[in-house]
Every structure is written in structure tokens, then in C-alpha cells.
Design an enzyme around this catalytic site. Structure first.
Site, mmCIF file in Angstrom:
data_model
loop_
_atom_site.group_PDB
_atom_site.id
_atom_site.type_symbol
_atom_site.label_atom_id
_atom_site.label_comp_id
_atom_site.label_asym_id
_atom_site.label_seq_id
_atom_site.Cartn_x
_atom_site.Cartn_y
_atom_site.Cartn_z
ATOM 1 N N LYS A 55 0.821 -1.220 0.000
ATOM 2 C CA LYS A 55 0.000 0.000 0.000
ATOM 3 C C LYS A 55 0.854 1.271 0.000
ATOM 4 O O LYS A 55 0.574 2.191 -0.748
ATOM 5 C CB LYS A 55 -0.930 0.058 1.228
ATOM 6 C CG LYS A 55 -2.072 -0.922 1.206
ATOM 7 C CD LYS A 55 -3.103 -0.584 2.273
ATOM 8 C CE LYS A 55 -2.527 -0.526 3.684
ATOM 9 N NZ LYS A 55 -2.009 -1.815 4.178
ATOM 10 N N ARG A 65 -9.736 1.601 8.735
ATOM 11 C CA ARG A 65 -9.290 0.262 9.056
ATOM 12 C C ARG A 65 -10.332 -0.485 9.876
ATOM 13 O O ARG A 65 -10.104 -1.619 10.288
ATOM 14 C CB ARG A 65 -8.019 0.372 9.881
ATOM 15 C CG ARG A 65 -6.800 -0.260 9.250
ATOM 16 C CD ARG A 65 -5.695 -0.036 10.245
ATOM 17 N NE ARG A 65 -4.495 -0.743 9.982
ATOM 18 C CZ ARG A 65 -3.478 -0.268 9.270
ATOM 19 N NH1 ARG A 65 -3.557 0.888 8.674
ATOM 20 N NH2 ARG A 65 -2.383 -0.967 9.172
ATOM 21 N N ARG A 89 11.054 -7.328 5.100
ATOM 22 C CA ARG A 89 10.961 -5.899 4.814
ATOM 23 C C ARG A 89 11.874 -5.055 5.712
ATOM 24 O O ARG A 89 11.955 -5.253 6.903
ATOM 25 C CB ARG A 89 9.502 -5.475 5.019
ATOM 26 C CG ARG A 89 9.262 -4.000 4.863
ATOM 27 C CD ARG A 89 7.824 -3.707 4.636
ATOM 28 N NE ARG A 89 7.061 -3.602 5.882
ATOM 29 C CZ ARG A 89 5.779 -3.193 5.903
ATOM 30 N NH1 ARG A 89 5.151 -2.932 4.779
ATOM 31 N NH2 ARG A 89 5.146 -3.109 7.048
ATOM 32 N N ARG A 113 11.135 -2.635 10.971
ATOM 33 C CA ARG A 113 10.148 -1.939 11.796
ATOM 34 C C ARG A 113 9.829 -2.814 12.997
ATOM 35 O O ARG A 113 9.730 -4.026 12.858
ATOM 36 C CB ARG A 113 8.868 -1.739 10.970
ATOM 37 C CG ARG A 113 8.599 -0.306 10.618
ATOM 38 C CD ARG A 113 7.522 -0.197 9.598
ATOM 39 N NE ARG A 113 6.232 -0.694 10.079
ATOM 40 C CZ ARG A 113 5.116 -0.643 9.345
ATOM 41 N NH1 ARG A 113 5.145 -0.158 8.129
ATOM 42 N NH2 ARG A 113 3.988 -1.095 9.834
ATOM 43 N N ARG A 157 -0.883 -8.798 13.414
ATOM 44 C CA ARG A 157 -1.422 -7.734 12.541
ATOM 45 C C ARG A 157 -2.304 -8.313 11.450
ATOM 46 O O ARG A 157 -3.313 -7.722 11.072
ATOM 47 C CB ARG A 157 -0.272 -6.921 11.934
ATOM 48 C CG ARG A 157 0.254 -5.880 12.918
ATOM 49 C CD ARG A 157 1.628 -5.389 12.539
ATOM 50 N NE ARG A 157 1.660 -4.757 11.246
ATOM 51 C CZ ARG A 157 2.737 -4.761 10.448
ATOM 52 N NH1 ARG A 157 3.836 -5.391 10.822
ATOM 53 N NH2 ARG A 157 2.697 -4.136 9.301
HETATM 54 P P1 ADP Z 1 0.675 -1.858 7.830
HETATM 55 O O1 ADP Z 1 -0.353 -1.548 6.767
HETATM 56 O O2 ADP Z 1 1.933 -2.420 7.254
HETATM 57 O O3 ADP Z 1 0.147 -2.659 8.979
HETATM 58 P P2 ADP Z 1 0.704 0.944 8.709
HETATM 59 O O4 ADP Z 1 1.928 1.738 8.519
HETATM 60 O O5 ADP Z 1 -0.471 1.281 7.867
HETATM 61 O O6 ADP Z 1 1.184 -0.540 8.506
HETATM 62 O O7 ADP Z 1 0.230 0.995 10.242
HETATM 63 C C1 ADP Z 1 1.100 0.691 11.305
HETATM 64 C C2 ADP Z 1 0.345 0.724 12.628
HETATM 65 O O8 ADP Z 1 -0.225 2.037 12.842
HETATM 66 C C3 ADP Z 1 -0.876 -0.216 12.701
HETATM 67 O O9 ADP Z 1 -0.523 -1.538 13.041
HETATM 68 C C4 ADP Z 1 -1.707 0.492 13.787
HETATM 69 O O10 ADP Z 1 -1.205 0.249 15.071
HETATM 70 C C5 ADP Z 1 -1.496 1.963 13.473
HETATM 71 N N1 ADP Z 1 -2.544 2.463 12.549
HETATM 72 C C6 ADP Z 1 -2.354 2.924 11.280
HETATM 73 N N2 ADP Z 1 -3.523 3.295 10.716
HETATM 74 C C7 ADP Z 1 -4.490 3.068 11.647
HETATM 75 C C8 ADP Z 1 -5.907 3.222 11.683
HETATM 76 N N3 ADP Z 1 -6.573 3.701 10.621
HETATM 77 N N4 ADP Z 1 -6.562 2.876 12.811
HETATM 78 C C9 ADP Z 1 -5.907 2.408 13.858
HETATM 79 N N5 ADP Z 1 -4.586 2.203 13.902
HETATM 80 C C10 ADP Z 1 -3.861 2.532 12.814
#
Ligand code: ADP
Length: 199
Positions: free
Chosen positions: A13, A88, A127, A138, A149
Site C-alpha cells: 500500500k 481500518r 521488509r 520496523r 497484525r
Molecule cells: P501496515 O499496513 O503495514 O500494517 P501501517 O503503517 O499502515 O502498517 O500501520 C502501522 C500501525 O499504525 C498499525 O498496526 C496500527 O497500530 C497503526 N494504525 C495505522 N492506521 C491506523 C488506523 N486507521 N486505525 C488504527 N490504527 C492505525
């Protein structure tokens, strides 16, 4: 254009968001990036979000929704945006619809990047990201957190696919292939929202 990019962790993404937003001439807004910047900057928001992120859990909706609302109110997002990582949860999806309605706007398309789970685990465990010139993993890409996750995605985020399909906004695209191939599929889907890619 107002676009949401949906897809599990590891689907690509972040990469696609940058490229597609560039082509559309809109800002790519990544909630994950905003949270990570706040964690490194040790802001109040970062302190609130950190423990959830480290555990691979979602940051609570109250915190996330308020943050996105503020971000969407900034000037550069007035004419359009590409959201990566938001919504999400169904609740976040409803909030987003409400906030856009208040502004007299609506989403044009929801692009879902589809990748099977074995491939996701492979991608995430390998990654690395570049921080101050060094490649680092990360914290939430550790194998046990990755599994969690993916579970959180399946339970809380995947239902958004049906939510947007019922609004006629969903375009599912196969996200296996080169970055250019996936971008090409995404751009084609943006021209015909509401239909899935069969390739
Ligand atoms: P990925 O898609 O690889 O899981 P992101 O960078 O989108 O990683 O998100 C990393 C973390 O940030 C998530 O696991 C969550 O803890 C938090 N996060 C990101 N976007 C949201 C959201 N819309 N609602 C709640 N938590 C979020």
C-alpha cells in the site's frame, strides 16, 4: 479524486500510494506514517499510539479519527486525496463517510490490493526501511507481531471490502507482480470504479 487504498499489511500500500497519488496529483495520506512520525517526535499523540502499534493492535478510533479529520482539513487535501491505512474498521469507514458528507464530498473509489497470506508473511519478514541512512526492521514487522497484525486485519479491516462493495465503490486488484504492473492495474481500475479486476 478521493480514493482509499485498502489491503493487508505487506500488500504494498505505501509504495503504491506514493506512485498513484503522484499520478493523480493528490496527497498520499498514510495514517501509519503520521503515527510513526509522532512516535519519533515523541509528541503526545505518539505517546498515546506507541503501545498499540508495538503490539500490532489498532490505535483506538477516537484518536485515529480525530487525527485524520484534522489532516483532511488541510489545504492540500481540499481537492482530493489518497488515503493509505484509513479506514481500518467499519466505524472509521462510517466516520469518514460522515466527515466527507459534511464537506459535500464523497469517495470516488476504494482500491483493494489483494495478496494471499503466505506471500504477505514472506514480504513482511524480509521488509526493511531506510532510517538515517541505515536499513532497519520496523518494530512491528517481527514475526509474532506480523501474525497478529494479519489477524487484526482479517477481523477488523477485511469487512470494509464488503462495506465498500455494497456502495459500488470497490475495485479489487491483484497486487502480485512488479510495482509498475500493480500501478497499471490500479490506474485502469480507477477509470472504471465498482468493477473487479479479473486478470
Ligand atoms: P501496515 O499496513 O503495514 O500494517 P501501517 O503503517 O499502515 O502498517 O500501520 C502501522 C500501525 O499504525 C498499525 O498496526 C496500527 O497500530 C497503526 N494504525 C495505522 N492506521 C491506523 C488506523 N486507521 N486505525 C488504527 N490504527 C492505525
Amino acid at each position: 479524486m478521493r480514493v482509499v487504498l485498502l489491503g493487508p499489511p505487506g500488500a504494498g500500500k505505501g509504495t503504491q500510494a506514493q506512485v498513484i497519488a503522484g499520478r493523480l496529483g493528490v496527497p498520499a495520506i498514510s495514517t501509519g506514517d503520521i503515527f510513526r512520525a509522532n512516535v519519533s517526535g515523541q509528541t503526545e499523540l505518539g505517546k498515546q499510539a506507541k503501545s498499540y502499534m508495538d503490539a500490532g493492535d489498532l490505535v483506538p478510533d477516537e484518536i485515529t479519527v480525530a487525527m485524520v479529520k484534522d489532516r483532511l482539513a488541510e489545504t492540500d487535501a481540499k481537492g482530493g486525496f489518497l488515503l493509505d491505512g484509513f479506514p481500518r474498521t467499519i466505524a472509521q469507514g462510517e466516520q469518514l463517510r460522515g466527515s466527507l458528507q459534511e464537506l459535500g464530498h464523497h469517495l470516488d473509489c476504494v482500491l483493494e490490493l489483494v495478496v494471499d497470506e503466505d506471500e504477505l508473511v514472506r514480504r513482511l519478514s524480509g521488509r526493511r526501511m531506510l532510517v538515517d541512512g541505515e536499513w532497519v526492521q520496523r518494530d512491528d514487522d517481527k514475526p509474532e507481531t506480523v501474525r497478529h497484525r494479519l489477524e487484526v486485519y482479517r477481523e477488523q479491516t477485511a469487512p470494509l471490502s464488503g462495506f465498500y462493495a455494497s456502495e459500488g465503490l470497490l475495485a479489487q486488484i491483484d497486487a502480485i507482480g512488479s510495482i509498475e504492473e500493480v500501478t497499471a492495474r490500479a490506474m485502469a481500475a480507477l477509470e472504471r470504479p465498482g468493477q473487479s479486476d479479473d486478470s
